[in-house]
Design a protein around this motif. Structure first.
Motif: not given
Lengths: 197, 122
Positions: A33, A114, A117-118, B13, B16-17, B21, B23, B26, B65-66, B68-69
């Motif tokens: 991380v 983001t 990835k969309s 934008d 990254p996390f 959770w 992170a 990932f 993309g929200s 995605y994780y």
């Protein structure tokens, strides 16, 4: 009473089971991380681009064997095992996408933004690259071809943007400072104004 | 250069996390890869399938993309079940144990599995 969301509970369940079975160690998770939150990012890619602008031999190496040339600057590993450098020219502009999921050159760019990835980007970059570039504020000359590179788990791409006019005599560090993440995905071009304006 | 469209999805934008959770999820996958328990080819296939399935359920679901994780986590769960590392049932039981432990933990204190009144196993 405390509260955790459903997804937080799932992640805790996954991690505790994997730790218990000896597949992962908590310290390793924390280190990963930390690495991706703060140590790896587009600065690495910018260093590659700046070097290629100043050193024709390095640029030639980058063209021939990007994985090795990039590794020589200390950037390698997960997601960078097989790299290709795509050089922008007045005739051809390169744009990178991953239509399947979100494959991305982590060692040089960090984790994807983001929008990368969309679904709209992933589908429209292929169908309407000029429209996508316009939304990013990039208008290319009509005669410039746009070449799309679809990333896979096997092959990742780094766009080498064109060096802007007005940067003659700049140092490697000064050049690296104007190279943006988006310019190395192909959704931006590099301008000299970024820093010196 | 024309002015960027501020309303465009592509201008949004984020770091990254967006939550711890994400992170963790990932990093768990990367750790499994580093241990040789999954390849990136398998991973891309599993994640791609999750994303496709989510879009089939709701075409606009991940447009920004929200989530995605969420797909990322589901792909990891699927892959480790397929490989016999941990079954879906084992993960569900462990999740229930964490839920009980959470409810039994006074607010502000660290939530640990040992707080599960039923013993935390599962």
């Amino acid at each position: 009473m405390s509260h955790l969301s459903d997804v937080e509970l799932r992640v805790r369940a996954l991690e505790s089971v994997l730790v218990e079975k000896g597949y992962v160690e908590p310290a390793t998770i924390d280190a990963i991380v930390q690495t991706y939150e703060s140590e790896i990012g587009p600065k690495n890619g910018a260093a590659v681009v700046a070097r290629s602008w100043l050193d024709p031999q390095f640029a030639a190496w980058l063209k021939r064997d990007a994985t090795a040339a990039i590794a020589s600057l200390g950037f390698s590993g997960r997601g960078g095992e097989h790299m290709v450098a795509c050089f922008n020219t007045p005739e051809e502009h390169n744009l990178v996408v991953c239509t399947l999921c979100s494959c991305y050159p982590w060692p040089v760019l960090g984790l994807p933004p983001t929008w990368y990835k969309s679904p709209p980007y992933r589908s429209r970059a292929v169908m309407d690259p000029r429209g996508v570039l316009a939304e990013f504020g990039v208008a290319l000359p009509a005669e410039t071809r746009i070449r799309i590179w679809d990333s896979t788990s096997e092959m990742r791409y780094l766009v080498i943007p064109m060096r802007p006019a007005g940067t003659e005599g700049w140092s490697e560090a000064e050049l690296a400072a104007i190279v943006t993440r988006d310019s190395m995905i192909g959704t931006a071009v590099v301008t000299a104004e970024a820093v010196r304006a | 250069m024309s002015a960027p469209d501020a309303a465009s999805l592509f201008r949004r934008d984020a770091p990254p996390f967006r939550a711890p959770w994400e992170a963790q999820a990932f990093a768990l996958t990367v750790a499994l890869h580093d241990k040789g328990l999954l390849t990136w080819a398998e991973w891309a296939e599993a994640l791609g399938a999750e994303i496709k399935a989510a879009q089939a359920r709701d075409p606009a679901s991940c447009d920004d993309g929200s989530d995605y994780y969420l797909r990322w986590l589901a792909a990891t769960e699927t892959l480790i079940a397929r490989k016999g590392i941990a079954s879906e049932a084992a993960l569900a039981a462990r999740k229930a144990a964490w839920e009980r432990a959470t409810e039994a933990t006074p607010h502000g204190q660290e939530i640990v599995l040992a707080n599960d009144p039923l013993g935390g196993a599962g």
